[in-house]
Design an enzyme around this catalytic site. Structure first.
Site, PDB file in Angstrom:
ATOM      1  N   LEU A   1      36.471  39.544  40.362  1.00 12.96           N
ATOM      2  CA  LEU A   1      37.701  40.074  39.773  1.00 12.96           C
ATOM      3  C   LEU A   1      37.627  41.591  39.787  1.00 12.96           C
ATOM      4  CD1 LEU A   1      37.994  37.780  36.606  1.00 12.96           C
ATOM      5  CD2 LEU A   1      39.198  37.502  38.774  1.00 12.96           C
ATOM      6  N   ASP A   2      38.773  42.246  40.072  1.00 13.59           N
ATOM      7  CA  ASP A   2      38.814  43.701  39.998  1.00 13.59           C
ATOM      8  C   ASP A   2      38.425  44.156  38.591  1.00 13.59           C
ATOM      9  OD1 ASP A   2      39.686  43.817  42.601  1.00 13.59           O
ATOM     10  OD2 ASP A   2      41.804  44.093  42.087  1.00 13.59           O
ATOM     11  N   GLN A   3      37.914  45.370  38.500  1.00 13.29           N
ATOM     12  CA  GLN A   3      37.485  45.892  37.207  1.00 13.29           C
ATOM     13  C   GLN A   3      38.621  45.879  36.190  1.00 13.29           C
ATOM     14  OE1 GLN A   3      35.001  49.306  37.455  1.00 13.29           O
ATOM     15  NE2 GLN A   3      35.412  50.018  35.383  1.00 13.29           N
TER      16      GLN A   3
END
Length: 281
Positions: free
Chosen positions: A132-134
């Site tokens: 997952l993106d930050q």
């Protein structure tokens, strides 16, 4: 480190060879290592012949050397474990936390916290199946042993793990549902930004409107591919960037941030054959 787990045969008259090669579709190297290390026995510790048919419901024990994952454990686990069994766990990654380290000094990512949890239970192995993106919060699937990692990786590639995201986007989307099929490439003029470009990798995002708000729309999104920033790039491309996502041309919000939530995971569990639906509240 030696690690053992019990598996219940799900198909009548199935051989160990068929289980490993046809049902789990393990690679030749892994199957060879399991054979050479005499990894499979019954619950009494008796080694099993791989070509003998086994009855449905029979329990077998798999024992194998599990390598230690490289993530340095945090002093305590600060991510919520939503689901766990002997083969995997699903955690709720907080917004603003990276999934995994990108440099040697990254020691407070989600996987560092997961490693603390694993070590507290006496384990040494944890590897994320997707990322997952930050800036994205929500559900992250983690394998607890190499066989699980191999199988979950394949299921993800075969699009048998459904990932549902929720986002608030600018404006009112006119189409109730649809599919965005646009290739995504790096932006040559920006270090982290991605853009729709024919020379990029094909990316597919399905969307469905949940409800309209005064100036925005709540949408559910399902990924068929997993490109960097895929949802953000695709939504911006169709003129509905995620509210607050200034990197992709949205207006800035008071919080200075955007909200994208990985709310649901669905898959058939490869070790139990149960239909799994995990929802992050």
């Amino acid at each position: 480190m030696k690690q053992s787990w019990t598996f219940t045969i799900l198909q009548d008259n199935q051989t160990i060879e068929e289980l490993l090669r046809e049902q789990w579709k393990l690679g030749k190297k892994t199957v060879h290592e399991l054979r050479m290390t005499k990894a499979i026995s019954d619950t009494n510790g008796e080694l099993l012949q791989w070509k003998d048919p086994r009855p449905k419901g029979m329990e077998i024990v798999i024992t194998m050397d599990v390598p230690e994952s490289s993530y340095e454990a945090t002093s305590e686990c600060e991510v919520k474990v939503v689901y766990e069994d002997p083969h995997c766990l699903i955690v709720s990654k907080p917004k603003g936390m990276a999934t995994h380290p990108n440099d040697v000094w990254d020691r407070f990512t989600c996987m560092n916290h997961v490693m603390n949890y694993i070590q507290e239970q006496g384990g040494v192995y944890a590897e994320h199946v997707h990322r997952l993106d930050q800036g994205t919060a929500g559900l992250l699937l983690v394998a607890k042993h190499p066989i699980a990692k191999s199988i979950f990786d394949r299921l993800l590639e075969e699009k048998k793990i459904l990932r549902v995201y929720e986002a608030e986007v600018q404006g009112h989307m006119k189409e109730r549902k649809g599919t965005i099929r646009e290739a995504i490439a790096k932006d040559r003029h920006h270090g982290t930004r991605r853009r729709v470009a024919p020379e990029g990798q094909m990316a597919i995002t399905n969307f469905e409107v949940v409800r309209h708000l005064q100036y925005s729309t709540i949408v559910n999104l399902v990924l068929e591919t997993g490109r960097t920033h895929q949802i953000r790039v695709h939504l911006s491309h169709i003129g509905h960037p995620i509210v607050g996502d200034t990197l992709y041309d949205a207006r800035e919000t008071a919080s200075g941030d955007y909200s994208l939530h990985a709310r649901k995971l669905q898959f058939t569990h490869p070790f139990t054959d149960k239909k799994m639906e995990i929802i992050d509240q």
